[in-house]
Design a protein around this motif. Sequence first.
Motif, mmCIF file in Angstrom:
data_model
loop_
_atom_site.group_PDB
_atom_site.id
_atom_site.type_symbol
_atom_site.label_atom_id
_atom_site.label_comp_id
_atom_site.label_asym_id
_atom_site.label_seq_id
_atom_site.Cartn_x
_atom_site.Cartn_y
_atom_site.Cartn_z
ATOM 1 N N ALA A 117 0.818 -1.216 0.000
ATOM 2 C CA ALA A 117 0.000 0.000 0.000
ATOM 3 C C ALA A 117 0.855 1.271 0.000
ATOM 4 O O ALA A 117 0.486 2.278 -0.608
ATOM 5 C CB ALA A 117 -0.934 -0.010 1.205
ATOM 6 N N ASP A 118 2.018 1.216 0.659
ATOM 7 C CA ASP A 118 2.864 2.424 0.723
ATOM 8 C C ASP A 118 3.771 2.587 -0.497
ATOM 9 O O ASP A 118 4.629 3.468 -0.545
ATOM 10 C CB ASP A 118 3.715 2.407 2.009
ATOM 11 N N GLY A 119 3.589 1.698 -1.499
ATOM 12 C CA GLY A 119 4.366 1.831 -2.731
ATOM 13 C C GLY A 119 5.679 1.073 -2.721
ATOM 14 O O GLY A 119 6.415 1.047 -3.710
ATOM 15 N N SER A 120 5.987 0.426 -1.584
ATOM 16 C CA SER A 120 7.237 -0.343 -1.537
ATOM 17 C C SER A 120 6.991 -1.756 -2.077
ATOM 18 O O SER A 120 5.846 -2.181 -2.231
ATOM 19 C CB SER A 120 7.787 -0.397 -0.112
ATOM 20 N N LEU A 121 8.077 -2.473 -2.334
ATOM 21 C CA LEU A 121 7.988 -3.801 -2.942
ATOM 22 C C LEU A 121 7.476 -4.827 -1.934
ATOM 23 O O LEU A 121 7.940 -4.882 -0.798
ATOM 24 C CB LEU A 121 9.373 -4.215 -3.436
ATOM 25 N N ASP A 122 6.502 -5.622 -2.367
ATOM 26 C CA ASP A 122 6.032 -6.726 -1.530
ATOM 27 C C ASP A 122 6.881 -7.947 -1.908
ATOM 28 O O ASP A 122 6.594 -8.674 -2.849
ATOM 29 C CB ASP A 122 4.547 -6.994 -1.803
ATOM 30 N N ARG A 123 7.960 -8.129 -1.133
ATOM 31 C CA ARG A 123 8.943 -9.161 -1.485
ATOM 32 C C ARG A 123 8.353 -10.564 -1.509
ATOM 33 O O ARG A 123 8.694 -11.374 -2.360
ATOM 34 C CB ARG A 123 10.091 -9.139 -0.474
ATOM 35 N N ALA A 124 7.488 -10.840 -0.553
ATOM 36 C CA ALA A 124 6.921 -12.198 -0.446
ATOM 37 C C ALA A 124 6.130 -12.541 -1.705
ATOM 38 O O ALA A 124 6.262 -13.637 -2.267
ATOM 39 C CB ALA A 124 6.049 -12.294 0.792
ATOM 40 N N THR A 125 5.301 -11.602 -2.171
ATOM 41 C CA THR A 125 4.490 -11.835 -3.367
ATOM 42 C C THR A 125 5.379 -12.024 -4.593
ATOM 43 O O THR A 125 5.177 -12.935 -5.393
ATOM 44 C CB THR A 125 3.522 -10.644 -3.605
ATOM 45 N N LEU A 126 6.384 -11.159 -4.713
ATOM 46 C CA LEU A 126 7.287 -11.256 -5.865
ATOM 47 C C LEU A 126 8.050 -12.584 -5.831
ATOM 48 O O LEU A 126 8.165 -13.278 -6.840
ATOM 49 C CB LEU A 126 8.270 -10.083 -5.868
ATOM 50 N N ARG A 127 8.532 -12.943 -4.630
ATOM 51 C CA ARG A 127 9.295 -14.174 -4.483
ATOM 52 C C ARG A 127 8.465 -15.372 -4.942
ATOM 53 O O ARG A 127 8.956 -16.257 -5.632
ATOM 54 C CB ARG A 127 9.717 -14.343 -3.015
ATOM 55 N N GLN A 128 7.201 -15.372 -4.542
ATOM 56 C CA GLN A 128 6.304 -16.470 -4.914
ATOM 57 C C GLN A 128 6.189 -16.584 -6.430
ATOM 58 O O GLN A 128 6.241 -17.669 -6.989
ATOM 59 C CB GLN A 128 4.914 -16.186 -4.332
ATOM 60 N N GLN A 129 6.046 -15.440 -7.069
ATOM 61 C CA GLN A 129 5.886 -15.442 -8.531
ATOM 62 C C GLN A 129 7.141 -15.925 -9.245
ATOM 63 O O GLN A 129 7.055 -16.708 -10.188
ATOM 64 C CB GLN A 129 5.528 -14.035 -9.010
#
Length: 203
Positions: A63-75
């Motif tokens: 929400a704050d515009g930073s990277l959601d590492r967990a979601t990206l990692r999953q992908q």
Amino acid sequence: MIKPWILGLTGGIGSGKSAVAQHFIDLGIHLVDADHAARWVVEPGRPALAKIAERFGEHVLQADGSLDRATLRQQVFQDEQQRRWLESLLHPLIFQEINQALARAESPYAVLVSPLLVESGQHSMTQRVLVVDAPEHLQLQRSMARDSSTEEQIRAILKAQTSREERLRHADDVLTNDRDLTWLKSEVERLHNFYLTLRGGQP
């Protein structure tokens, strides 16, 4: 002034790499953390983050515009092609970031600490490699205590990391961290005194 030579510091999860890194800092050695560089290149406002969002969609942002590492990692974990794309975007930026940080060193040698020193090719930026090694049961024990992760999760990380044999193959020095912190500290001091006698990282 003689340019400091670079010592690569690496080790598997739970080997005690961070404790060793901290001792080098305490001894006045300039230390660059590849993980920090990797986080910095995807900060909001940096071009890499915009490219990642464009490729993977806005849902990889928090929400704050930073990277959601967990979601990206999953992908990327599930898709080899996406992982390669991400690595080809980030690796050169991380290298650049690390280089700039190492260039600011004023100690006789500088340390680049990276869990992926061997896999990422970052060892090519160093003149000497120190591997912190530990028996697997200790790695599991420490990691479970520190991250409150399950044994299964830690084993999966161990499996994903480069093998112990591969890491040790690149080592000039090996510090087997299977005792207490006082001992570890004295070992780091011993290595430090040896490193002060080296020019360009070699005897």
